[in-house]
Scaffold this active site. Structure first.
Site, PDB file in Angstrom:
ATOM      1  N   LYS A   1     -46.386  24.924  23.825  1.00 26.39           N
ATOM      2  CA  LYS A   1     -46.603  25.817  24.965  1.00 26.39           C
ATOM      3  C   LYS A   1     -45.550  26.926  24.925  1.00 26.39           C
ATOM      4  O   LYS A   1     -44.616  26.897  24.140  1.00 26.39           O
ATOM      5  CB  LYS A   1     -46.495  25.054  26.296  1.00 26.39           C
TER       6      LYS A   1
ATOM      7  N   SER B   1     -55.312  25.603  22.840  1.00 30.51           N
ATOM      8  CA  SER B   1     -54.565  25.994  24.042  1.00 30.51           C
ATOM      9  C   SER B   1     -53.568  27.118  23.788  1.00 30.51           C
ATOM     10  O   SER B   1     -53.084  27.741  24.739  1.00 30.51           O
ATOM     11  CB  SER B   1     -53.832  24.787  24.637  1.00 30.51           C
TER      12      SER B   1
END
EC number: 3.4.21.89
Length: 207
Positions: A112, A76
């Site tokens: 993230k 990700s």
């Protein structure tokens, strides 16, 4: 036999030395040296073990309080971070758009990038172009823009004490665009990613 006793024996033997006595004296002297070396060895060993214990304790303290260590799992955050990279995070309360952060979500530690902070207004168009407070965000770390997994409406205002985060691999990342994860509370954040330490070929600061 103590050191004092050995010295007394040596002095006595030296008074009347015969070849046999000289050999005995040599053996006694060798025994004295052996005992001295053994004591020195144990002193060095105790000092080394004590030093290692202190170093290990400091390392654990740093890893727990200041420099958490984390292995990347998944894609990700591609291309910035690769699966199985080992990274260091640093504790901080100073967060800004573009920072990479690690945070807890359902007992998992996720990575993230912070897109917006409390009160910021986020917009993402159908092509995946991100705007923060009306200004298009420059994102050189993203290879392919995409709207991705998104079930919220834009423009979206980030709630108080929360951060809007997204993965760099926009097609596959599940992040604040989805109500599954949503915005991240400040208390969930572990630290800021700042250094990749493994693999050695990729050793570098992370931006």
């Amino acid at each position: 036999m103590s050191r004092t006793e050995l010295i007394d024996v040596i002095d006595t033997l030296r008074q009347e030395e015969t070849p046999q006595e000289t050999e005995a004296l040599r053996r006694v002297d060798a025994e004295r040296k052996r005992l001295t070396e053994r004591r020195r060895f144990w002193r060095v060993l105790r000092g080394t073990v004590s030093t290692l214990i202190v170093v290990a304790a400091i390392a654990v303290l740093l890893a727990t309080l200041l420099l958490p260590v984390l292995q990347v799992s998944g894609d990700s955050m591609n291309p910035t971070l690769q699966d199985r990279d080992v990274i260091l995070l640093v504790k901080t309360d100073d967060w800004k758009t573009g920072d990479l952060c690690g945070f807890y979500w359902q007992n998992k530690l996720l990575l993230k990038r912070i897109i917006g902070g409390p009160g910021d207004v986020i917009s993402i168009d159908t092509k995946g172009v991100v705007s923060v407070n009306g200004e298009v965000l420059d994102e050189p770390y993203v290879d392919e823009l995409a709207l991705g997994e998104c079930d919220i409406e834009f423009p979206y205002q980030v709630p108080e004490s929360r951060y809007f985060v997204m993965g760099d691999h926009r097609v596959t990342s599940i992040d604040s665009r989805s109500t599954v994860i949503g915005c991240v509370e400040k208390s969930q954040i572990v630290g800021k990613v700042f250094l990749r330490v493994w693999p050695l070929s990729g050793f570098s600061l992370i931006h």
